[in-house]
Design a protein around this motif. Structure first.
Motif, PDB file in Angstrom:
ATOM      1  N   SER A 132       0.681  -1.202  -0.021  1.00  0.00           N
ATOM      2  CA  SER A 132      -0.158  -0.002   0.136  1.00  0.00           C
ATOM      3  C   SER A 132       0.816   1.254  -0.118  1.00  0.00           C
ATOM      4  O   SER A 132       0.283   2.325  -0.053  1.00  0.00           O
ATOM      5  CB  SER A 132      -0.845   0.069   1.162  1.00  0.00           C
ATOM      6  N   TRP A 133       2.021   1.004   0.370  1.00  0.00           N
ATOM      7  CA  TRP A 133       3.066   2.278   0.548  1.00  0.00           C
ATOM      8  C   TRP A 133       3.155   2.803  -0.803  1.00  0.00           C
ATOM      9  O   TRP A 133       3.179   4.017  -1.323  1.00  0.00           O
ATOM     10  CB  TRP A 133       4.269   1.937   0.810  1.00  0.00           C
ATOM     11  N   HIS A 134       3.409   1.839  -2.054  1.00  0.00           N
ATOM     12  CA  HIS A 134       3.583   2.422  -3.124  1.00  0.00           C
ATOM     13  C   HIS A 134       2.260   3.140  -3.883  1.00  0.00           C
ATOM     14  O   HIS A 134       2.428   3.931  -4.766  1.00  0.00           O
ATOM     15  CB  HIS A 134       3.891   1.221  -4.019  1.00  0.00           C
ATOM     16  N   ASN A 206       3.342  -2.484 -22.197  1.00  0.00           N
ATOM     17  CA  ASN A 206       3.327  -2.003 -20.673  1.00  0.00           C
ATOM     18  C   ASN A 206       3.963  -0.722 -20.441  1.00  0.00           C
ATOM     19  O   ASN A 206       5.192  -0.779 -20.517  1.00  0.00           O
ATOM     20  CB  ASN A 206       4.166  -3.109 -20.256  1.00  0.00           C
ATOM     21  N   ASN A 207       3.380   0.120 -20.585  1.00  0.00           N
ATOM     22  CA  ASN A 207       3.744   1.741 -20.588  1.00  0.00           C
ATOM     23  C   ASN A 207       2.990   2.489 -19.555  1.00  0.00           C
ATOM     24  O   ASN A 207       2.426   2.036 -18.678  1.00  0.00           O
ATOM     25  CB  ASN A 207       3.745   2.375 -22.044  1.00  0.00           C
ATOM     26  N   SER A 208       3.215   3.729 -19.410  1.00  0.00           N
ATOM     27  CA  SER A 208       2.789   4.575 -18.419  1.00  0.00           C
ATOM     28  C   SER A 208       1.085   4.273 -18.420  1.00  0.00           C
ATOM     29  O   SER A 208       0.526   4.467 -17.093  1.00  0.00           O
ATOM     30  CB  SER A 208       3.219   6.208 -18.770  1.00  0.00           C
ATOM     31  N   VAL A 213      -3.617   2.501 -15.243  1.00  0.00           N
ATOM     32  CA  VAL A 213      -4.827   1.921 -14.895  1.00  0.00           C
ATOM     33  C   VAL A 213      -4.738   1.145 -13.694  1.00  0.00           C
ATOM     34  O   VAL A 213      -5.708   1.028 -12.938  1.00  0.00           O
ATOM     35  CB  VAL A 213      -5.143   1.142 -16.242  1.00  0.00           C
ATOM     36  N   HIS A 214      -3.520   0.481 -13.494  1.00  0.00           N
ATOM     37  CA  HIS A 214      -3.473  -0.324 -12.254  1.00  0.00           C
ATOM     38  C   HIS A 214      -3.394   0.553 -11.146  1.00  0.00           C
ATOM     39  O   HIS A 214      -3.662   0.345  -9.817  1.00  0.00           O
ATOM     40  CB  HIS A 214      -1.966  -1.137 -12.143  1.00  0.00           C
ATOM     41  N   HIS A 215      -2.920   2.010 -10.947  1.00  0.00           N
ATOM     42  CA  HIS A 215      -3.018   2.939 -10.081  1.00  0.00           C
ATOM     43  C   HIS A 215      -4.297   3.496  -9.852  1.00  0.00           C
ATOM     44  O   HIS A 215      -4.616   4.079  -8.758  1.00  0.00           O
ATOM     45  CB  HIS A 215      -1.953   3.854 -10.086  1.00  0.00           C
ATOM     46  N   GLY A 219      -8.068  -0.324  -9.937  1.00  0.00           N
ATOM     47  CA  GLY A 219      -7.405  -0.822 -10.642  1.00  0.00           C
ATOM     48  C   GLY A 219      -6.353  -1.884 -10.208  1.00  0.00           C
ATOM     49  O   GLY A 219      -5.577  -2.502 -10.772  1.00  0.00           O
ATOM     50  N   GLY A 220      -6.598  -2.223  -8.729  1.00  0.00           N
ATOM     51  CA  GLY A 220      -5.567  -3.026  -8.164  1.00  0.00           C
ATOM     52  C   GLY A 220      -5.847  -4.594  -8.472  1.00  0.00           C
ATOM     53  O   GLY A 220      -5.103  -5.522  -7.971  1.00  0.00           O
ATOM     54  N   ARG A 221      -6.605  -4.836  -9.164  1.00  0.00           N
ATOM     55  CA  ARG A 221      -7.044  -6.365  -9.702  1.00  0.00           C
ATOM     56  C   ARG A 221      -6.582  -6.287 -11.198  1.00  0.00           C
ATOM     57  O   ARG A 221      -6.614  -7.661 -11.533  1.00  0.00           O
ATOM     58  CB  ARG A 221      -8.414  -6.647  -9.562  1.00  0.00           C
ATOM     59  N   TRP A 222      -6.102  -5.476 -11.658  1.00  0.00           N
ATOM     60  CA  TRP A 222      -5.625  -5.469 -13.197  1.00  0.00           C
ATOM     61  C   TRP A 222      -4.137  -5.079 -13.288  1.00  0.00           C
ATOM     62  O   TRP A 222      -3.500  -4.096 -12.497  1.00  0.00           O
ATOM     63  CB  TRP A 222      -6.486  -4.757 -14.060  1.00  0.00           C
ATOM     64  N   ASN A 223      -3.490  -5.331 -14.695  1.00  0.00           N
ATOM     65  CA  ASN A 223      -2.320  -4.883 -15.026  1.00  0.00           C
ATOM     66  C   ASN A 223      -1.088  -4.872 -13.993  1.00  0.00           C
ATOM     67  O   ASN A 223      -0.727  -3.953 -13.622  1.00  0.00           O
ATOM     68  CB  ASN A 223      -2.586  -3.406 -15.450  1.00  0.00           C
TER      69      ASN A 223
END
Length: 265
Positions: A132-134, A206-208, A213-215, A219-223
């Motif tokens: 979770s820090w990230h 796999n780019n910015s 999307v993950h952030h 989005g924590g279930r993807w990418n």
């Protein structure tokens, strides 16, 4: 120092750290002092201030701690691996052999990071305590790429690099090139800018925007894949393609599609 480590080994250890701050610094200067990248920003300056829980000072301190651990483990691995401490490299390997080793390093690095990254999100304790820090940086920017809990940094990033180095058998100079490339790619994936003329973002899916999307919220279930390929996300059903669209007020937004049957970017 020469008796302790060769020049090549010093480069493997220190060059990625130097390149990290130089490359991230370029983004910071361009975004802070010019408007050339504003139309490609994935988050406005205001969003960076309101969405991000970690302060920029906290991020700098966290990244420096992460890099200190990275350097220490790198020294230990190089010494234990015995690539001729204090000696120069032997005869250069054929280009195709080095290219194959480089490819193996990329594949191993990606596989380790995918599964460890996904584990960090799948186990509630590991996410709350470490990963979770990230995600305190919800609107990513360049020099926050390596920000996170030290345990997460070691398990997800440092050990990924260690596994890639040992599995590929890269000699020190080629290993230095690999780690520099991985560092640049990691910074670029968190830069918060999606430019069509950036070769890294054009060549790699796999780019910015993909990582943004993950952030995003939910989005924590993807990418989970990082930093090179998206193969594990595609194979294991965690791939969320996206489209880039203009955002009200300027800049871009990565709009994710969680359904595989929708149009993909």
């Amino acid at each position: 120092m020469a008796a302790f480590m060769s020049a090549e080994q010093l480069v493997v250890t220190l060059a990625p750290v130097i390149v990290y701050w130089v490359y991230a610094g370029m983004y910071e200067v361009l975004l802070a002092r010019t408007t050339v990248l504003d139309r490609y920003r994935l988050h406005s300056r205001q969003e960076e201030e309101t969405k991000n829980i970690a302060s920029r000072k906290d991020v700098v301190r966290g990244v420096l701690l992460q890099q200190a651990l990275q350097a220490a483990i790198s020294v230990a691995v190089i010494k234990l691996d015995g690539h001729g401490t204090g000696a120069t490299e032997g005869p250069a390997e054929p280009f195709l052999v080095l290219a194959a080793r480089f490819g193996v390093a990329m594949l191993v690095h990606d596989a380790w990071q995918y599964f460890m990254h996904r584990l960090m999100h799948s186990v509630p304790y590991m996410y709350r305590r470490f990963h979770s820090w990230h995600h305190r940086v919800a609107a990513p920017y360049a020099y926050a790429a390596q920000y996170g809990h030290p345990v997460d940094g070691v398990l997800t990033e440092v050990l990924a690099g260690t596994a890639a180095y040992l599995a590929s058998g890269l000699p020190p100079r080629a290993a230095a090139a690999f780690f520099i490339f991985a560092t640049i790619k990691g910074v670029d994936d968190h830069c918060g800018v999606a430019t069509p003329w950036n070769p890294l973002q054009a060549l790699f899916h796999n780019n910015s925007a993909y990582h943004d999307v993950h952030h995003q919220r939910g989005g924590g279930r993807w990418n989970f894949s990082q930093p090179f390929f998206v193969v594990w996300d595609r194979l294991l059903g965690t791939h969320a393609p996206y489209v880039l669209r203009q955002r009200d007020g300027g800049g871009l937004e990565a709009k994710a599609f969680k359904d595989r049957h929708q149009v993909k970017h």
